[in-house]
Design a protein around this motif. Structure first.
Motif, PDB file in Angstrom:
ATOM      1  N   TYR A   1       0.833  -1.199   0.000  1.00  0.00           N
ATOM      2  CA  TYR A   1       0.000   0.000   0.000  1.00  0.00           C
ATOM      3  C   TYR A   1       0.874   1.257   0.000  1.00  0.00           C
ATOM      4  O   TYR A   1       1.973   1.280   0.556  1.00  0.00           O
ATOM      5  CB  TYR A   1      -0.889   0.027   1.241  1.00  0.00           C
TER       6      TYR A   1
ATOM      7  N   SER B   1      -0.371  -1.144  -4.752  1.00  0.00           N
ATOM      8  CA  SER B   1      -0.712   0.232  -5.120  1.00  0.00           C
ATOM      9  C   SER B   1      -0.864   0.293  -6.630  1.00  0.00           C
ATOM     10  O   SER B   1      -0.039  -0.252  -7.369  1.00  0.00           O
ATOM     11  CB  SER B   1       0.382   1.211  -4.675  1.00  0.00           C
TER      12      SER B   1
ATOM     13  N   ASN C   1      -4.950   2.270  -3.497  1.00  0.00           N
ATOM     14  CA  ASN C   1      -4.572   0.988  -2.917  1.00  0.00           C
ATOM     15  C   ASN C   1      -5.579  -0.079  -3.331  1.00  0.00           C
ATOM     16  O   ASN C   1      -6.775   0.200  -3.486  1.00  0.00           O
ATOM     17  CB  ASN C   1      -4.517   1.077  -1.394  1.00  0.00           C
TER      18      ASN C   1
END
Length: 285
Positions: free
Chosen positions: A208, A246, A270
């Motif tokens: 993330y 991501s 994300n």
């Protein structure tokens, strides 16, 4: 030397095995091939003459051929967006540890492994590695069990433009087919037009809130796929291992795998990839 021949349609597979075999049962291995699409190329043809596995019985060589050629030719751009083609299907092997996989290529320069551009021109594809596409990825085959992998050849990273044509510097992900998901979505046309994007691509990074960047050794994107401007600005990632990622939208990406490039990323989100699920992520203005 023991030779065993198995015929499947026009495909002949020859397994060359060492004289000493491990006692006991066996397992099976399946391998599929896919690719991450690339812009500005009509087709990339990869001619595979055999697949090699190195394990308990030494190196096993599975020959791929048909009635015309001593190789099988794969149009790679037909196998993206979640589509794959089988290289090996339930090949019987000795159980135990395997150390590497290699795709042996036909590169004789007679339209076996080559690139076709959108203007119709054809360029023979130079392959850097003399040993073909070797993957130093180990895996274990349990007795009476099956292992199944997809080999994802990332053309965005692998296809290098040279003064004389193109060469292949292979970048391949090996994905366990028992633990894969997909990501799909679209990009708002207003987002692209307001930023004057003639092309766009989606970059996927591990973890993330990753810092998006061009292709480079320090923060290499996991996969890159183009946004299809002729199909409602849709995109699709297939064969992604489950986990946290991501997702970043790049405008007019000109990303040379062998150079540092300035990139214009418009949005980032994300995404959690779950096994056997498709996660939908849209990029809106």
């Amino acid at each position: 030397m023991i030779k065993q021949f198995v015929a499947i349609s026009t495909l002949s597979i020859m397994m060359l095995m060492g004289c000493q075999k491990q006692e006991g049962g066996s397992g099976t291995v399946s391998l599929d091939l896919t690719d991450a699409a690339v812009n500005n190329v009509a087709q990339v043809y990869l001619a595979v003459s055999s697949v090699s596995l190195h394990g308990p019985d030494g190196t096993l060589n599975y020959k791929l051929s048909n009635d015309i050629h001593d190789y099988l030719q794969y149009p790679l751009l037909d196998y993206n967006g979640g589509i794959s083609v089988s290289l090996l299907k339930d090949a019987q092997v000795a159980p135990g540890a395997y150390h590497w996989i290699r795709l042996n290529l036909a590169t004789e320069g007679n339209l076996d492994t080559y690139v076709e551009l959108e203007d119709g021109s054809i360029h023979e594809l130079e392959v850097i590695s003399e040993t073909g596409l070797k993957l130093n990825r180990g895996f274990y085959v349990p007795e009476d069990g099956n292992v199944s992998f997809t080999l994802d050849l990332d053309l965005q990273k692998s296809l290098i433009r040279t003064k004389n044509g193109y060469r292949l510097k292979p970048v391949i992900r090996v994905v366990n087919n028992d633990d894969i998901g997909r990501i799909a979505g679209r990009v708002d046309a207003s987002l692209l037009s307001s930023n004057r994007c003639n092309q766009a691509a989606m970059y996927l990074f591990r973890g993330y809130d990753a810092a998006p960047s061009d292709i480079n050794p320090k923060n290499d994107p996991e996969v890159i796929v183009p946004v299809n401007l002729e199909n409602n600005n849709a995109y699709h990632f297939g064969f992604i291992s489950s986990g946290e990622y991501s997702l970043a939208l790049a405008c007019d990406p000109k990303d040379d795998p062998e150079a540092e490039d300035e990139m214009k990323f418009l949005q980032q989100k994300n995404v959690l990839v779950r096994s056997s699920y498709t996660t939908f992520i849209h990029m809106d203005l």
